[in-house]
Design a protein around this motif. Structure first.
Motif, PDB file in Angstrom:
ATOM      1  N   HIS A   5       0.825  -1.205   0.000  1.00 56.45           N
ATOM      2  CA  HIS A   5       0.000   0.000   0.000  1.00 56.45           C
ATOM      3  C   HIS A   5       0.861   1.257   0.000  1.00 56.45           C
ATOM      4  N   SER A   6       0.387   2.263  -0.689  1.00 52.86           N
ATOM      5  CA  SER A   6       1.030   3.569  -0.650  1.00 52.86           C
ATOM      6  C   SER A   6       0.809   4.208   0.709  1.00 52.86           C
ATOM      7  N   ILE A   7       1.758   5.043   1.118  1.00 52.57           N
ATOM      8  CA  ILE A   7       1.635   5.768   2.381  1.00 52.57           C
ATOM      9  C   ILE A   7       1.969   7.230   2.128  1.00 52.57           C
ATOM     10  N   PRO A   8       1.543   8.127   3.013  1.00 49.16           N
ATOM     11  CA  PRO A   8       1.891   9.548   2.842  1.00 49.16           C
ATOM     12  C   PRO A   8       3.395   9.755   2.938  1.00 49.16           C
ATOM     13  N   ALA A   9       3.862  10.837   2.351  1.00 49.63           N
ATOM     14  CA  ALA A   9       5.283  11.166   2.405  1.00 49.63           C
ATOM     15  C   ALA A   9       5.711  11.431   3.847  1.00 49.63           C
ATOM     16  N   PRO A  10       6.905  11.001   4.224  1.00 50.02           N
ATOM     17  CA  PRO A  10       7.399  11.283   5.583  1.00 50.02           C
ATOM     18  C   PRO A  10       7.526  12.789   5.807  1.00 50.02           C
ATOM     19  N   ILE A  11       7.154  13.231   6.998  1.00 50.86           N
ATOM     20  CA  ILE A  11       7.297  14.657   7.317  1.00 50.86           C
ATOM     21  C   ILE A  11       8.568  14.906   8.119  1.00 50.86           C
ATOM     22  N   ASP A  12       9.199  13.830   8.601  1.00 52.93           N
ATOM     23  CA  ASP A  12      10.469  13.943   9.303  1.00 52.93           C
ATOM     24  C   ASP A  12      11.230  12.635   9.115  1.00 52.93           C
ATOM     25  N   THR A  13      12.551  12.693   9.129  1.00 48.43           N
ATOM     26  CA  THR A  13      13.370  11.495   8.941  1.00 48.43           C
ATOM     27  C   THR A  13      14.576  11.569   9.874  1.00 48.43           C
ATOM     28  N   LEU A  14      15.379  10.501   9.885  1.00 49.18           N
ATOM     29  CA  LEU A  14      16.623  10.506  10.652  1.00 49.18           C
ATOM     30  C   LEU A  14      17.564  11.615  10.204  1.00 49.18           C
ATOM     31  N   GLN A  20      12.837  17.039  -0.627  1.00 45.23           N
ATOM     32  CA  GLN A  20      12.268  16.355  -1.784  1.00 45.23           C
ATOM     33  C   GLN A  20      11.867  14.946  -1.346  1.00 45.23           C
ATOM     34  N   ALA A  21      10.795  14.445  -1.899  1.00 46.18           N
ATOM     35  CA  ALA A  21      10.345  13.098  -1.561  1.00 46.18           C
ATOM     36  C   ALA A  21       9.587  12.509  -2.747  1.00 46.18           C
ATOM     37  N   GLU A  22       9.890  11.251  -3.043  1.00 40.50           N
ATOM     38  CA  GLU A  22       9.219  10.550  -4.142  1.00 40.50           C
ATOM     39  C   GLU A  22       8.999   9.104  -3.727  1.00 40.50           C
ATOM     40  N   GLN A  23       7.788   8.633  -3.919  1.00 42.16           N
ATOM     41  CA  GLN A  23       7.460   7.248  -3.613  1.00 42.16           C
ATOM     42  C   GLN A  23       7.824   6.390  -4.830  1.00 42.16           C
ATOM     43  N   LEU A  53      18.674  -8.884   4.563  1.00 39.00           N
ATOM     44  CA  LEU A  53      18.880  -7.514   4.092  1.00 39.00           C
ATOM     45  C   LEU A  53      18.251  -6.468   5.007  1.00 39.00           C
ATOM     46  N   ARG A  54      17.417  -6.903   5.943  1.00 39.05           N
ATOM     47  CA  ARG A  54      16.669  -5.962   6.771  1.00 39.05           C
ATOM     48  C   ARG A  54      17.554  -5.316   7.833  1.00 39.05           C
ATOM     49  N   LEU A  55      17.500  -3.984   7.907  1.00 40.30           N
ATOM     50  CA  LEU A  55      18.165  -3.241   8.974  1.00 40.30           C
ATOM     51  C   LEU A  55      17.194  -3.072  10.143  1.00 40.30           C
ATOM     52  N   PRO A  56      17.698  -2.682  11.318  1.00 45.90           N
ATOM     53  CA  PRO A  56      16.808  -2.573  12.475  1.00 45.90           C
ATOM     54  C   PRO A  56      15.686  -1.549  12.320  1.00 45.90           C
ATOM     55  N   GLY A  57      15.937  -0.460  11.611  1.00 47.15           N
ATOM     56  CA  GLY A  57      14.916   0.568  11.434  1.00 47.15           C
ATOM     57  C   GLY A  57      14.464   0.680  10.001  1.00 47.15           C
ATOM     58  N   VAL A  58      13.530   1.596   9.752  1.00 46.03           N
ATOM     59  CA  VAL A  58      12.938   1.727   8.416  1.00 46.03           C
ATOM     60  C   VAL A  58      13.729   2.667   7.515  1.00 46.03           C
ATOM     61  N   SER A  59      14.830   3.226   8.023  1.00 42.48           N
ATOM     62  CA  SER A  59      15.624   4.189   7.260  1.00 42.48           C
ATOM     63  C   SER A  59      16.849   3.519   6.661  1.00 42.48           C
ATOM     64  N   TYR A  60      17.054   3.689   5.349  1.00 47.13           N
ATOM     65  CA  TYR A  60      18.170   3.088   4.622  1.00 47.13           C
ATOM     66  C   TYR A  60      18.886   4.218   3.885  1.00 47.13           C
ATOM     67  N   GLU A  61      20.045   4.646   4.427  1.00 46.19           N
ATOM     68  CA  GLU A  61      20.681   5.866   3.928  1.00 46.19           C
ATOM     69  C   GLU A  61      21.161   5.722   2.486  1.00 46.19           C
ATOM     70  N   GLU A  62      21.402   6.885   1.871  1.00 45.09           N
ATOM     71  CA  GLU A  62      21.595   6.949   0.426  1.00 45.09           C
ATOM     72  C   GLU A  62      22.979   6.540  -0.059  1.00 45.09           C
ATOM     73  N   ASP A  63      23.970   6.458   0.833  1.00 47.54           N
ATOM     74  CA  ASP A  63      25.319   6.130   0.382  1.00 47.54           C
ATOM     75  C   ASP A  63      25.453   4.654   0.014  1.00 47.54           C
ATOM     76  N   VAL A  64      24.988   3.767   0.892  1.00 48.18           N
ATOM     77  CA  VAL A  64      25.144   2.329   0.682  1.00 48.18           C
ATOM     78  C   VAL A  64      23.862   1.557   0.939  1.00 48.18           C
ATOM     79  N   ASP A  65      23.184   1.862   2.059  1.00 50.87           N
ATOM     80  CA  ASP A  65      22.090   0.993   2.513  1.00 50.87           C
ATOM     81  C   ASP A  65      20.867   1.008   1.607  1.00 50.87           C
ATOM     82  N   TRP A  66      20.724   2.035   0.786  1.00 50.12           N
ATOM     83  CA  TRP A  66      19.617   2.062  -0.177  1.00 50.12           C
ATOM     84  C   TRP A  66      19.598   0.802  -1.029  1.00 50.12           C
ATOM     85  N   SER A  67      20.809   0.296  -1.333  1.00 51.76           N
ATOM     86  CA  SER A  67      20.917  -0.862  -2.231  1.00 51.76           C
ATOM     87  C   SER A  67      20.296  -2.114  -1.630  1.00 51.76           C
TER      88      SER A  67
END
Length: 212
Positions: A5-14, A20-23, A53-67
């Motif tokens: 399911h789609s969810i609203p864009a995050p209003i705050d992150t780590l 900018q935000a794109e689903q 592949l799962r990290l402890p939280g829902v945030s996967y940073e853009e340098d490496v963990d996004w992959s």
């Protein structure tokens, strides 16, 4: 394939408030902030991430963990119709292999060699020096405590290495001098004894050190 399911864009992150935000897939938001960014997953997506592949939280940073996210939902992403989806999926697979080699092997069943992974190379280099002093910073002969033609090094004892190849250092630091031609900053690790450093007394000014 599960239907997400789609969810609203995050209003705050780590990393702060998204500018900018794109689903990119339902339940997976790509966000960019003033300082950093990455992927933010819905609880549904996080639960569906493969265990390896799962990290402890829902945030996967853009340098490496996004992959990890793209690899976890690779087939869906490749078939998403997004521009250059296949190329990004290929890049994600290569990135996980290089920077998360244990996770890649556990998920795919494929063996990762040291040639393919700087993490494995770094771990192997550190493994040989556990219990010994390794260089953690260095100064050229422009520093007032380093004679001409020498490199001044500060070293600490290597206690252990984590899964990503990061060293854990222990004890007090020591200082030494080594011939400039014997010191190579491009090595994964410089062992104090291995490079022929000679111990000297004193305290190198912190402002004169270059962290390696």
């Amino acid at each position: 394939m599960p239907r997400f399911h789609s969810i609203p864009a995050p209003i705050d992150t780590l990393w702060g408030t998204p500018q900018q935000a794109e689903q990119i897939l339902p339940g997976i938001w790509e966000v960019h902030t003033a300082s950093h960014g990455g992927f933010v997953l819905s609880a549904e997506r996080q639960d569906a991430m493969p265990d390896a592949l799962r990290l402890p939280g829902v945030s996967y940073e853009e340098d490496v963990d996004w992959s990890l996210v793209i690899l976890g939902f690779e087939a869906e992403y490749r078939n998403s119709g997004r521009r250059a989806a296949a190329l990004l999926a290929d890049n994600a697979r290569s990135s996980v292999r290089a920077w998360h080699p244990d996770r890649f092997a556990a998920f795919t069943g494929e063996t990762v060699s040291e040639i393919e992974s700087p993490v494995l190379r770094r771990r192997a280099a550190y493994q040989q020096l556990i219990g010994q002093y390794i260089v953690c910073s260095a100064s050229g002969d422009w520093a007032d405590w380093v004679p001409e033609g020498k490199v001044g090094v500060v070293a600490r004892r290597l206690e252990s290495i984590d899964a990503l190849g990061h060293p854990r250092l222990t004890g007090d630091a020591i200082q030494g001098l080594v011939d400039k031609v014997a010191y190579d900053s491009s090595r994964d690790v410089n062992g104090f004894d291995a490079i022929g450093a000679v111990r000297v007394d004193g305290n190198a000014p912190a402002t004169k050190e270059i962290a390696l």
